[in-house]
Motif scaffolding. Sequence first.
Motif, PDB file in Angstrom:
ATOM      1  N   ARG A  80       9.957  21.892 -54.860  1.00 55.30           N
ATOM      2  CA  ARG A  80       8.990  22.551 -53.979  1.00 55.30           C
ATOM      3  C   ARG A  80       9.082  24.066 -54.099  1.00 55.30           C
ATOM      4  N   LEU A  81       7.977  24.672 -54.503  1.00 54.00           N
ATOM      5  CA  LEU A  81       7.865  26.126 -54.522  1.00 54.00           C
ATOM      6  C   LEU A  81       6.916  26.544 -53.410  1.00 54.00           C
ATOM      7  N   SER A  82       7.337  27.491 -52.596  1.00 53.22           N
ATOM      8  CA  SER A  82       6.462  28.016 -51.546  1.00 53.22           C
ATOM      9  C   SER A  82       6.529  29.529 -51.555  1.00 53.22           C
ATOM     10  N   PHE A  83       5.534  30.153 -50.943  1.00 55.50           N
ATOM     11  CA  PHE A  83       5.448  31.607 -50.908  1.00 55.50           C
ATOM     12  C   PHE A  83       5.364  32.093 -49.469  1.00 55.50           C
ATOM     13  N   THR A  84       5.909  33.272 -49.244  1.00 57.18           N
ATOM     14  CA  THR A  84       5.764  33.946 -47.967  1.00 57.18           C
ATOM     15  C   THR A  84       4.986  35.231 -48.208  1.00 57.18           C
ATOM     16  N   GLY A  85       4.174  35.617 -47.246  1.00 57.39           N
ATOM     17  CA  GLY A  85       3.380  36.826 -47.431  1.00 57.39           C
ATOM     18  C   GLY A  85       2.364  37.060 -46.343  1.00 57.39           C
TER      19      GLY A  85
ATOM     20  N   TYR B   1      -3.372  24.815 -50.821  1.00 57.89           N
ATOM     21  CA  TYR B   1      -3.573  26.177 -50.333  1.00 57.89           C
ATOM     22  C   TYR B   1      -3.896  26.216 -48.842  1.00 57.89           C
ATOM     23  N   GLY B   2      -3.258  27.152 -48.147  1.00 62.98           N
ATOM     24  CA  GLY B   2      -3.601  27.458 -46.768  1.00 62.98           C
ATOM     25  C   GLY B   2      -4.485  28.696 -46.715  1.00 62.98           C
ATOM     26  N   ASP B   3      -4.871  29.077 -45.511  1.00 69.66           N
ATOM     27  CA  ASP B   3      -5.741  30.238 -45.301  1.00 69.66           C
ATOM     28  C   ASP B   3      -5.366  30.871 -43.971  1.00 69.66           C
ATOM     29  N   ASP B   4      -4.860  32.097 -44.019  1.00 72.58           N
ATOM     30  CA  ASP B   4      -4.408  32.757 -42.792  1.00 72.58           C
ATOM     31  C   ASP B   4      -5.526  32.877 -41.761  1.00 72.58           C
ATOM     32  N   PHE B   5      -6.748  33.163 -42.214  1.00 74.38           N
ATOM     33  CA  PHE B   5      -7.868  33.279 -41.276  1.00 74.38           C
ATOM     34  C   PHE B   5      -8.071  31.961 -40.538  1.00 74.38           C
TER      35      PHE B   5
ATOM     36  N   GLU C 200      -4.916  33.599 -50.832  1.00 78.81           N
ATOM     37  CA  GLU C 200      -4.710  34.975 -51.296  1.00 78.81           C
ATOM     38  C   GLU C 200      -3.690  35.073 -52.416  1.00 78.81           C
ATOM     39  N   TYR C 201      -2.943  33.987 -52.675  1.00 78.10           N
ATOM     40  CA  TYR C 201      -1.851  34.047 -53.655  1.00 78.10           C
ATOM     41  C   TYR C 201      -2.249  33.443 -55.001  1.00 78.10           C
ATOM     42  N   VAL C 202      -3.531  33.245 -55.230  1.00 74.81           N
ATOM     43  CA  VAL C 202      -3.983  32.516 -56.417  1.00 74.81           C
ATOM     44  C   VAL C 202      -3.457  33.094 -57.733  1.00 74.81           C
ATOM     45  N   PRO C 203      -3.464  34.419 -57.967  1.00 78.23           N
ATOM     46  CA  PRO C 203      -3.002  34.922 -59.271  1.00 78.23           C
ATOM     47  C   PRO C 203      -1.577  34.490 -59.617  1.00 78.23           C
ATOM     48  N   LEU C 204      -0.641  34.602 -58.670  1.00 79.79           N
ATOM     49  CA  LEU C 204       0.737  34.193 -58.942  1.00 79.79           C
ATOM     50  C   LEU C 204       0.850  32.676 -59.016  1.00 79.79           C
ATOM     51  N   THR C 205       0.123  31.974 -58.156  1.00 81.22           N
ATOM     52  CA  THR C 205       0.175  30.515 -58.164  1.00 81.22           C
ATOM     53  C   THR C 205      -0.245  29.964 -59.517  1.00 81.22           C
ATOM     54  N   ARG C 206      -1.308  30.501 -60.078  1.00 78.68           N
ATOM     55  CA  ARG C 206      -1.779  30.019 -61.381  1.00 78.68           C
ATOM     56  C   ARG C 206      -0.750  30.294 -62.472  1.00 78.68           C
ATOM     57  N   GLN C 207      -0.104  31.442 -62.408  1.00 77.34           N
ATOM     58  CA  GLN C 207       0.945  31.737 -63.387  1.00 77.34           C
ATOM     59  C   GLN C 207       2.102  30.751 -63.242  1.00 77.34           C
ATOM     60  N   CYS C 208       2.437  30.404 -62.006  1.00 70.80           N
ATOM     61  CA  CYS C 208       3.536  29.463 -61.778  1.00 70.80           C
ATOM     62  C   CYS C 208       3.162  28.057 -62.248  1.00 70.80           C
TER      63      CYS C 208
ATOM     64  N   VAL D  72      11.728  29.697 -52.464  1.00 68.38           N
ATOM     65  CA  VAL D  72      10.757  30.498 -51.720  1.00 68.38           C
ATOM     66  C   VAL D  72      10.612  31.847 -52.407  1.00 68.38           C
ATOM     67  N   GLY D  73       9.377  32.184 -52.766  1.00 66.52           N
ATOM     68  CA  GLY D  73       9.071  33.495 -53.319  1.00 66.52           C
ATOM     69  C   GLY D  73       8.138  34.241 -52.384  1.00 66.52           C
ATOM     70  N   ALA D  74       7.525  35.316 -52.873  1.00 64.53           N
ATOM     71  CA  ALA D  74       6.675  36.137 -51.999  1.00 64.53           C
ATOM     72  C   ALA D  74       5.437  36.613 -52.741  1.00 64.53           C
ATOM     73  N   TYR D  75       4.394  36.879 -51.950  1.00 64.61           N
ATOM     74  CA  TYR D  75       3.164  37.467 -52.481  1.00 64.61           C
ATOM     75  C   TYR D  75       2.602  38.407 -51.416  1.00 64.61           C
TER      76      TYR D  75
END
Length: 413
Positions: free
Chosen positions: A99-104, A60-64, A36-44, A145-148
């Motif tokens: 290491r860059l990771s996102f929370t969301g 990439y992980g997948d919450d589902f 779900e975080y692809v738009p920001l990930t690609r920018q990064c 750690v950032g967020a999306y």
Amino acid sequence: MVQNFEAKLSEYAHLLVEVGLNVQPGQTPSIESNVEYVPLTRQCIAACYDCGARNVVAYYGDDFATREAFLRADAAVFEEYPSYMKARVDWFLEQKSPRLSFTGSNPELLKGVDPARIQARRKVSGPATKPYFDALTANKLQWCVGAYPTLAWAEKVFPDKKGEQAMDALWDAIFSVCRITGDGKAVERWKEHVAALTRRTKALNDYRFASLHYSNRLGTDLTIRLPERHVWTGASAFTPQGTQFVPNMPTEEIFTAPRWDGVDGRVYAALPLAMDGNLVKDFYLDFKDGRIVDIHAGEGEEYLRRAIDTDEGAHYLGEVALVPYDSPIRNTGILFYNTLFDENASCHLAFGEAYPDCVKGGEDMSEEEQKAAGLNQSMTHVDFMVGTEDLSIVGTTHDGKEIPVFVDGNFAF
């Protein structure tokens, strides 16, 4: 729709990469993301290459998929850690990859999951990834750690809004507390913010407190002794090579470690704790000689108890963090149900692993030496919020002088 969204998203990506990670030419950053975080990930990814990265590894992980596995996979799955996942983090360690990771994720992603499954996974993943995460906590690698926002998270934070309206509201909040306006100057603003936190950090280190005493109307009455060689740090950190980075984006905290055996009394949580996709509310912890000896929660107590039972070290504190009540995140009036944000709206503590750089020379100590210096050892690290508008913190120096550190929830100096 968020005004100037594309400009702000680009500004956020550059902030995460240039200030958060501070990627250096020739490095190979890793990005732990989600589908779900692809738009920001690609920018990064693009921003990393702009900084001269040799290569960028995004996965990439997948919450589902995560929720379905915890609900339906064979129980034995959670008692083993896949060798390919261990090989990946071992390779990142070998490459010294920032290491860059996102929370969301949905704060209630694992609601209804058997807590035993969550605990089993934690117990096998901890030892398997320990060398890698030890290197991160010792700041031997840059990390951030950032967020999306995701829809489930946004609608949890803004229950009166649905769909795109909720997403827009959460994006606006994230951009605001990260000092992003769309003018492209967030990097400069963050450098000023880091400098201000550094000045206050120096003042705390100059006091050389022996202990801190917390109290408020909730009933908190807690004394925390600090290691003899403790070090306060905040906002930014440095690798052994001298590369400065900002681990949390956003951040308002200044933190150190308590003596693992030096905490006594009771502390009440000021905000709910989102943990393993479940919420723990209205809880307190009792301590004696550093160890948690009693736990009570109005909701989610079983998840808190299992987290504290991860290992022996999880029964002790590993972090003491100071955040003024009058802070940008608190002033939004938003409960984010996300530790990255909520911990920066409130003074907080953490049970579990201590950061080695919280004692002088700790990064180069063995685990036994760190323990002797007062640092706690654990496979976990869980922050919980304790700051209130009436919080009082009084520091006592080694010669017995009492110095107000917090008055009415804010710094006294």
